[in-house]
Scaffold this motif. Sequence first.
Motif, PDB file in Angstrom:
ATOM      1  N   ARG A  54      19.209  22.472  28.343  1.00  0.00           N
ATOM      2  CA  ARG A  54      20.488  22.135  28.966  1.00  0.00           C
ATOM      3  C   ARG A  54      21.102  20.880  28.366  1.00  0.00           C
ATOM      4  O   ARG A  54      22.314  20.718  28.364  1.00  0.00           O
ATOM      5  CB  ARG A  54      20.305  21.960  30.480  1.00  0.00           C
TER       6      ARG A  54
ATOM      7  N   ASN B 299      20.814  19.988  25.260  1.00  0.00           N
ATOM      8  CA  ASN B 299      21.140  20.170  23.843  1.00  0.00           C
ATOM      9  C   ASN B 299      22.498  20.863  23.724  1.00  0.00           C
ATOM     10  O   ASN B 299      22.652  22.003  24.150  1.00  0.00           O
ATOM     11  CB  ASN B 299      20.062  21.019  23.160  1.00  0.00           C
ATOM     12  N   PRO B 300      23.485  20.160  23.159  1.00  0.00           N
ATOM     13  CA  PRO B 300      24.837  20.750  23.147  1.00  0.00           C
ATOM     14  C   PRO B 300      24.952  22.004  22.285  1.00  0.00           C
ATOM     15  O   PRO B 300      25.899  22.769  22.446  1.00  0.00           O
ATOM     16  CB  PRO B 300      25.704  19.621  22.586  1.00  0.00           C
ATOM     17  N   ARG B 301      23.992  22.221  21.380  1.00  0.00           N
ATOM     18  CA  ARG B 301      24.080  23.409  20.522  1.00  0.00           C
ATOM     19  C   ARG B 301      23.474  24.643  21.187  1.00  0.00           C
ATOM     20  O   ARG B 301      23.685  25.758  20.724  1.00  0.00           O
ATOM     21  CB  ARG B 301      23.376  23.155  19.198  1.00  0.00           C
ATOM     22  N   ALA B 302      22.717  24.446  22.225  1.00  0.00           N
ATOM     23  CA  ALA B 302      22.124  25.592  22.923  1.00  0.00           C
ATOM     24  C   ALA B 302      23.183  26.215  23.825  1.00  0.00           C
ATOM     25  O   ALA B 302      23.829  25.510  24.603  1.00  0.00           O
ATOM     26  CB  ALA B 302      20.938  25.130  23.748  1.00  0.00           C
ATOM     27  N   LEU B 303      23.372  27.500  23.695  1.00  0.00           N
ATOM     28  CA  LEU B 303      24.380  28.164  24.527  1.00  0.00           C
ATOM     29  C   LEU B 303      23.882  28.247  25.968  1.00  0.00           C
ATOM     30  O   LEU B 303      22.716  28.555  26.219  1.00  0.00           O
ATOM     31  CB  LEU B 303      24.646  29.573  24.002  1.00  0.00           C
ATOM     32  N   MET B 304      24.782  27.957  26.894  1.00  0.00           N
ATOM     33  CA  MET B 304      24.427  28.065  28.307  1.00  0.00           C
ATOM     34  C   MET B 304      24.420  29.524  28.748  1.00  0.00           C
ATOM     35  O   MET B 304      23.735  29.889  29.697  1.00  0.00           O
ATOM     36  CB  MET B 304      25.419  27.273  29.152  1.00  0.00           C
ATOM     37  N   GLU B 305      25.214  30.329  28.092  1.00  0.00           N
ATOM     38  CA  GLU B 305      25.237  31.771  28.314  1.00  0.00           C
ATOM     39  C   GLU B 305      25.141  32.436  26.946  1.00  0.00           C
ATOM     40  O   GLU B 305      25.890  32.031  26.053  1.00  0.00           O
ATOM     41  CB  GLU B 305      26.550  32.207  28.975  1.00  0.00           C
ATOM     42  N   PRO B 306      24.264  33.403  26.735  1.00  0.00           N
ATOM     43  CA  PRO B 306      23.234  33.931  27.617  1.00  0.00           C
ATOM     44  C   PRO B 306      22.227  32.833  27.997  1.00  0.00           C
ATOM     45  O   PRO B 306      21.922  31.979  27.156  1.00  0.00           O
ATOM     46  CB  PRO B 306      22.551  34.990  26.768  1.00  0.00           C
ATOM     47  N   GLU B 307      21.788  32.880  29.209  1.00  0.00           N
ATOM     48  CA  GLU B 307      20.941  31.819  29.734  1.00  0.00           C
ATOM     49  C   GLU B 307      19.641  31.705  28.933  1.00  0.00           C
ATOM     50  O   GLU B 307      19.044  32.725  28.579  1.00  0.00           O
ATOM     51  CB  GLU B 307      20.566  32.108  31.174  1.00  0.00           C
TER      52      GLU B 307
ATOM     53  N   TRP C 146      19.714  30.733  22.946  1.00  0.00           N
ATOM     54  CA  TRP C 146      20.736  31.308  22.061  1.00  0.00           C
ATOM     55  C   TRP C 146      21.594  30.220  21.439  1.00  0.00           C
ATOM     56  O   TRP C 146      21.841  29.179  22.045  1.00  0.00           O
ATOM     57  CB  TRP C 146      21.632  32.272  22.838  1.00  0.00           C
TER      58      TRP C 146
ATOM     59  N   THR D  54      25.014  29.815  18.313  1.00  0.00           N
ATOM     60  CA  THR D  54      25.886  30.499  17.354  1.00  0.00           C
ATOM     61  C   THR D  54      25.149  30.524  16.019  1.00  0.00           C
ATOM     62  O   THR D  54      24.296  29.667  15.756  1.00  0.00           O
ATOM     63  CB  THR D  54      27.222  29.754  17.179  1.00  0.00           C
TER      64      THR D  54
ATOM     65  N   ASN E   6      25.021  27.289  14.153  1.00  0.00           N
ATOM     66  CA  ASN E   6      24.235  26.170  14.686  1.00  0.00           C
ATOM     67  C   ASN E   6      22.751  26.480  14.779  1.00  0.00           C
ATOM     68  O   ASN E   6      21.993  25.678  15.315  1.00  0.00           O
ATOM     69  CB  ASN E   6      24.732  25.816  16.102  1.00  0.00           C
TER      70      ASN E   6
ATOM     71  N   MET F 191      30.287  18.442  26.308  1.00  0.00           N
ATOM     72  CA  MET F 191      30.100  19.732  26.970  1.00  0.00           C
ATOM     73  C   MET F 191      29.236  20.606  26.064  1.00  0.00           C
ATOM     74  O   MET F 191      29.276  20.482  24.844  1.00  0.00           O
ATOM     75  CB  MET F 191      31.442  20.406  27.213  1.00  0.00           C
ATOM     76  N   SER F 192      28.474  21.479  26.683  1.00  0.00           N
ATOM     77  CA  SER F 192      27.608  22.371  25.912  1.00  0.00           C
ATOM     78  C   SER F 192      28.374  23.617  25.490  1.00  0.00           C
ATOM     79  O   SER F 192      29.311  24.039  26.160  1.00  0.00           O
ATOM     80  CB  SER F 192      26.410  22.794  26.748  1.00  0.00           C
ATOM     81  N   ASP F 193      27.906  24.191  24.389  1.00  0.00           N
ATOM     82  CA  ASP F 193      28.473  25.467  23.951  1.00  0.00           C
ATOM     83  C   ASP F 193      28.064  26.564  24.926  1.00  0.00           C
ATOM     84  O   ASP F 193      26.990  26.510  25.530  1.00  0.00           O
ATOM     85  CB  ASP F 193      27.911  25.853  22.580  1.00  0.00           C
ATOM     86  N   THR F 194      28.901  27.555  25.048  1.00  0.00           N
ATOM     87  CA  THR F 194      28.506  28.744  25.800  1.00  0.00           C
ATOM     88  C   THR F 194      29.189  29.952  25.179  1.00  0.00           C
ATOM     89  O   THR F 194      30.123  29.816  24.393  1.00  0.00           O
ATOM     90  CB  THR F 194      28.841  28.606  27.288  1.00  0.00           C
ATOM     91  N   TRP F 195      28.699  31.109  25.532  1.00  0.00           N
ATOM     92  CA  TRP F 195      29.224  32.344  24.956  1.00  0.00           C
ATOM     93  C   TRP F 195      29.832  33.172  26.063  1.00  0.00           C
ATOM     94  O   TRP F 195      29.233  33.334  27.130  1.00  0.00           O
ATOM     95  CB  TRP F 195      28.088  33.132  24.278  1.00  0.00           C
TER      96      TRP F 195
ATOM     97  N   TRP G 246      30.929  25.027  28.164  1.00  0.00           N
ATOM     98  CA  TRP G 246      30.389  25.152  29.511  1.00  0.00           C
ATOM     99  C   TRP G 246      30.837  23.929  30.291  1.00  0.00           C
ATOM    100  O   TRP G 246      30.597  22.798  29.894  1.00  0.00           O
ATOM    101  CB  TRP G 246      28.863  25.222  29.467  1.00  0.00           C
TER     102      TRP G 246
ATOM    103  N   LEU H  36      25.110  40.350  30.099  1.00  0.00           N
ATOM    104  CA  LEU H  36      24.046  39.474  29.647  1.00  0.00           C
ATOM    105  C   LEU H  36      23.047  39.207  30.761  1.00  0.00           C
ATOM    106  O   LEU H  36      23.396  39.139  31.927  1.00  0.00           O
ATOM    107  CB  LEU H  36      24.622  38.143  29.182  1.00  0.00           C
ATOM    108  N   SER H  37      21.824  39.049  30.378  1.00  0.00           N
ATOM    109  CA  SER H  37      20.791  38.656  31.323  1.00  0.00           C
ATOM    110  C   SER H  37      20.004  37.517  30.697  1.00  0.00           C
ATOM    111  O   SER H  37      20.114  37.270  29.503  1.00  0.00           O
ATOM    112  CB  SER H  37      19.882  39.835  31.628  1.00  0.00           C
ATOM    113  N   PRO H  38      19.196  36.781  31.485  1.00  0.00           N
ATOM    114  CA  PRO H  38      18.471  35.659  30.896  1.00  0.00           C
ATOM    115  C   PRO H  38      17.663  36.085  29.680  1.00  0.00           C
ATOM    116  O   PRO H  38      17.023  37.120  29.673  1.00  0.00           O
ATOM    117  CB  PRO H  38      17.558  35.212  32.039  1.00  0.00           C
ATOM    118  N   GLY H  39      17.704  35.252  28.663  1.00  0.00           N
ATOM    119  CA  GLY H  39      16.989  35.567  27.425  1.00  0.00           C
ATOM    120  C   GLY H  39      17.691  36.616  26.598  1.00  0.00           C
ATOM    121  O   GLY H  39      17.207  36.985  25.547  1.00  0.00           O
TER     122      GLY H  39
END
Lengths: 346, 281
Positions: A214, A216-224, A244, A246, A249, B148-152, B164, B274-277
Motif C-alpha cells: 500500500r 509503494n506508489p508503483r503497486a496498483l491498488m486495483e487489482p488488489e 500488480w 503497469t 513500472n 497517490m498510488s497507481d490503480t487500474w 487511487w 477483478l478479484s484479489p490477486g
Amino acid sequence: MDTGLLVWVAQAPLDPQDPVTSFWRQLAGGEDPGALLRALLLVFIGVPALMAISRWLRQWVGKSYSPQQGMVAGKAILYPGLLLIFISALHQLGFSLAPLLGAAGIVGIAIGFASQTSVSNVISGFFLIAERPFEVEDVIQVGDTTGRVLSIDTLSVKLRTFDNRFVRIPNETIVKSQVTTITRFPIRRLDLNVGVAYGEEVSKVRKVLLEVTRTNPRALMEPEPAVFFDNYGDSALELRLAVWATRENFIQLKNSLLEQIKARFDEEGIEIPFPHRSLYAGSSTDPFPVQIVGDGGPVDATLPEQEDDGRPAEGETHPDEPGGFVPSEGEDSSSGSPGEEEERPH
Amino acid sequence: MTSPSMIPTAPPPWGPRQLSPRRTQALRIGPRDFWLRAQDGEIWVAHSAPPPLDMASVDPSLLGPLEPEPPESVEWARWATPGGETEILMRPAFPERPLVLQPERPFRLLSGAAARVFVRVPLQIRLELPLAKQESTLLLDELPSIAMSDTWWGDVMEGELGWWLPTSARREMRAELHHPHLAVCPLHLQNRSGTDLAVDKLAVRVVHLSLFRHGDELWGDESSVVYQGSAEGSRIEMSGRPPPEADEGRLVAGPRIRSQQGFRARTFHRLMTLSPGGGGL
C-alpha cells in the motif's frame, strides 16, 4: 581479371542475330537512343522518391496508428513500387514483358528449390504480420532471448536485447517456437516468494506485506494485492505476494518492493530464515561439543551445565586427551555418529 | 505555453509570487513545502516530497513549522529564463488521470434513484513562468500535492490507469473539509437501469472538470453520471458551471480535455471482473 578475355570481347565482331548481342543492344536503348536515359531517370529518380514516400508513410501511420502498422504500410508501398519501376524501366528499353515473366516463373521455381529456407522465412513473415502475435516495439521472449522488437522483416525479426545486443531471429524459427509477448497486456502481476521463520505469525506477516504494497506508489491498488500461503518449506513458511503493476513500472516495483519488505521485516522483527543444518553427535538431544584446542581455554559456552563428578560429561572431550571423544552411555565409540546430519525446520 | 485568458484567481497560497534576488521565499500548499528564489537570471525551486497522507489527517499543526530554507537533502531545480523574469505563478489543476475512490460507506442505488456525493480531489501544483514580453506563461513543472498510488480501472486485459484516492465520497460537505490543496467535486449519480446498483467504487474523470474559486474554496463543476445498465459504461456529462454551493464561483482553470457532448465511460465498480490477486494463481 583476365585481360585477354576482355580484349577478345572488344575485338569480336558483333553479330546482330546473336541473342546476347541483341540483349546488350536493347539494354543500350536499341533504335531509340533516349530510351536508356529515360530508364535511368526512372530508376535514379523513382527509387529514391519511392523510398522517401515509403519512409514518410511509415512514420505517419506509425504515429497515427501503431509502429507495426506503419512498417506494414511502408513495405506495402515500397515492394510493389520497386517492382513497378523495374518493369517500367525494362519497358522503356523495349523489352517485352511476356517472355520475361515466363522466364521469371522458371527462374523462380529454380530459385525456390535452391532456397527453401529463405522462402519458408518469407512465408513465415507473412504469417507473423497477419496473425500479429507481437508488434514492433513489443518486448518478446523467444527461447532464452528477451528483447524489444525493432522490425519484422521479410526474412527475420530483429530484436534489441536489454543489454543492447542486436539479435536476428529467422521468421521460421519464430513461427515454430513458443513466443511470449511480455508487453501484450497493459498490466502485469509480480509474484514475490517470501519465506519467514516457522515461529512467525502468518496473519501478522500477511498484514505487513499488504501494508508494504500500500505504501509503494508503483503497486496498483486495483487489482488488489494478495498474499498466498504456498507451502511448508524445508526451512521456512513459504508465502507468495501477488501484486500488480503497469508493464512500464514492473521492474521498478520489483526492486523497490524487495527492498521495502526487507526493511519492514527488520523493523517488525520478522525473521527471513536461510536453510539451517544441525549437526548432532552422540545423543540426539545434546549439542555437539566444541573446545578450543591447545590453549586450555574454556569449553564452549553452549555446552550444558553438568554436575562435576570427576569424569567428563557425555560427548565431552577427555581432559587427558585434547580433542578426544567420550562416547555416550550405551553408545560404542566406533559406532557413534559424530557428524550425523539432520535437517530441521527452523 | 498557456494562454493568459486563464485568469489565475485561485486563493492564496496559490497565485503569483514576486521573487527577490538571492532571497529564498518559503510557502506551503497543503502538505507540501516550496522554496523559491530568483538568482542570476534563473528561477530556483525546491520542494518537499509529497507526503503519503490520508487527506483526512491533513492538519497544518501536524506538519511542523515551515523552514525558511530547504533542508540539505532537498535539491534545487533551476531554470534559466528567457528575459530575466523574477515572478513565478503557482496554479492549481486537476490531476491528469481518473481518480478511483470508495464511498464513505458502500451503498446501493435503487432502480430509478439518484444520489449526490462530494469528492475531495487533491490538486496538482503547476509552476508557471509569466513571460515579461508576452502575455503568456511557460510551464516549469507540475507536481502532485499529495502522493497517490497507481490503480487500474478495467479488467486485466483492458482498462485505464488511474490514481487511487485515499479519501471517500461523502454524501454531505462541511466547510471544515475544505483545504487549499483540495477541490470539491459534486457528482450526481442516477440509476436508470432496471436493477439495483451497488456503489462501492467510483471512477471520477477529473480531466474533463473545470476549477472554480468561491471565496477561499476551490470547486469542480458538477458532473452527472447516468447508469443505464449498459456494459459500455455510464453516460457522463459535465455542467461546465460552478455547483449551487459555489454559484458565484469564478473560473480558475478550464478542463484538460474538453467534452462538448458528454461521453460514455465505466464509472461503477460493478462492471469490473477483478478479484484479489487478479483472479488466478
